[in-house]
Design an enzyme around this catalytic site. Structure first.
Site, short mmCIF file in Angstrom:
data_model
loop_
_atom_site.label_atom_id
_atom_site.label_comp_id
_atom_site.label_asym_id
_atom_site.label_seq_id
_atom_site.Cartn_x
_atom_site.Cartn_y
_atom_site.Cartn_z
N LYS A 110 -5.59 -3.10 -1.69
CA LYS A 110 -6.80 -3.00 -1.52
C LYS A 110 -7.68 -2.53 -2.84
O LYS A 110 -8.63 -2.71 -2.99
CB LYS A 110 -7.20 -2.18 -0.40
N LYS A 161 4.55 -3.91 -2.28
CA LYS A 161 3.47 -3.59 -1.51
C LYS A 161 4.06 -3.03 0.01
O LYS A 161 4.43 -3.57 0.87
CB LYS A 161 2.33 -4.69 -1.08
N LYS A 195 -4.30 2.80 -7.82
CA LYS A 195 -5.75 3.31 -7.89
C LYS A 195 -6.19 3.55 -9.41
O LYS A 195 -7.17 3.31 -9.75
CB LYS A 195 -5.81 4.49 -7.21
N GLY A 207 -5.92 2.67 3.93
CA GLY A 207 -5.45 2.44 5.43
C GLY A 207 -4.92 3.71 6.08
O GLY A 207 -5.13 3.83 7.19
N ASN A 208 -4.26 4.39 5.20
CA ASN A 208 -3.69 5.96 5.85
C ASN A 208 -4.96 6.62 6.36
O ASN A 208 -4.52 7.81 7.02
CB ASN A 208 -2.90 6.46 4.76
#
Length: 312
Positions: free
Chosen positions: A212, A130, A274, A13-14
């Site tokens: 995500k 989150k 991640k 998103g960043n």
């Protein structure tokens, strides 16, 4: 006809939002993103794109709260996730269609609003973790905590952010629809913002944001993808990140990464999810691999010389 190589690409998103939260700025960022993504689109590959929405959904919540009234009540978090899925999906789809046209390719693009199934008893609901929304100073975060009762935590040395529950995805409700699009050679944007979290028994939306990276991993599993690419702000995973003895990793096994996690090399809410998502994917599909790298390196993925490759 031989099936194309399936690649799930998880955008952060960043990467969509910088310091300027305007629609124009985000559309410009996604135009640049599409210029990198187009390098993966060819006759041999089928690209499936997921994306984050942490900054966007946090900003949207602030807008909703600022305008909240009896006549125009603020929308709940699950609905805000759906709204950002739609807006980011529209911007990204539009940018990709223009790049595809410029490249003289024949490729349709579709965005599918995606519901991701979670367990209502997930422990994450008791421990919000989150990060969403803008980065704040400690003083700003403390003031908002006192005013709203929300929880704020420090995020990887970058500032303080609001945190919300982040349950693990169990499955993806639209998996068959997504697979149908992919099977028909449609470049599909899905699971945006980690997907809209819905409780597995009731089917109702819940107040949470799914990470995500974990949603992308589940997507890659369910679509039987050949490769999971998780994009971040750096080219590779590093041990002792930012320190004098910093060490970049080219290729690493699941067992090695699990040891590094025990040694607390990866920041929660930043690189850790991640790495955990990459491990989960490779464990589920031992013959496949995951790559963690930056958007700028995306065009060189097939060369095998960029990013950190995670193998079984």
């Amino acid at each position: 006809m031989q099936q194309k190589k399936r690649i799930v690409v998880a955008l952060g998103g960043n990467a969509i939002l910088s310091n300027d939260a305007s629609a124009k700025a985000q559309q410009q960022a996604l135009k640049q993103t599409a210029q990198h993504l187009i390098k993966l689109i060819n006759a041999e590959t089928q690209v499936i794109i997921s994306h984050g929405n942490g900054p966007q959904v946090g900003n949207l919540l602030l807008q909703q709260q600022a305008a909240d009234s009896k006549e125009n009540p603020a929308m709940p978090l699950d609905t805000c996730v759906a709204m950002t899925q739609g807006s980011i999906g529209f911007w990204l789809q539009n940018a990709l269609e223009k790049e595809i046209q410029n490249a003289n390719l024949e490729q349709e693009v579709a965005t599918i609003i995606t519901q991701v199934i979670v367990d209502g008893n997930d422990e994450a609901f008791k421990n919000p973790s989150k990060p969403i929304g803008p980065f704040l100073t400690h003083e700003q975060a403390q003031a908002l905590e006192q005013a709203t009762g929300a929880v704020y935590k420090e995020d990887a040395g970058r500032g303080w952010r609001k945190v919300v529950p982040s349950p693990k995805p169990i499955s993806i409700k639209e998996k068959y629809s997504i697979n149908t699009l992919v099977n028909n050679n449609v470049l599909t944007i899905c699971a945006g913002g980690g997907g809209i979290p819905v409780e597995q028994h009731s089917g109702q939306g819940v107040e949470a944001v799914i990470d995500k990276d974990f949603a992308s991993e589940k997507l890659a599993e369910l679509l039987d993808a050949d490769l999971l690419v998780i994009l971040t702000g750096v080219e590779k995973i590093a041990l002792n990140f930012g320190k004098e003895d910093e060490q970049w990793l080219d290729q690493v096994t699941v067992s090695e990464l699990e040891q590094y996690i025990e040694e607390k090399h990866f920041a929660p809410g930043s690189m850790l999810p991640k790495v955990e998502a990459a491990i989960q994917y490779v464990k589920a599909k031992p013959k496949c691999k995951a790559i963690i790298t930056s958007l700028e390196m995306l065009g060189d993925i097939d060369k095998g010389t960029v990013g950190t490759t995670v193998i079984s």
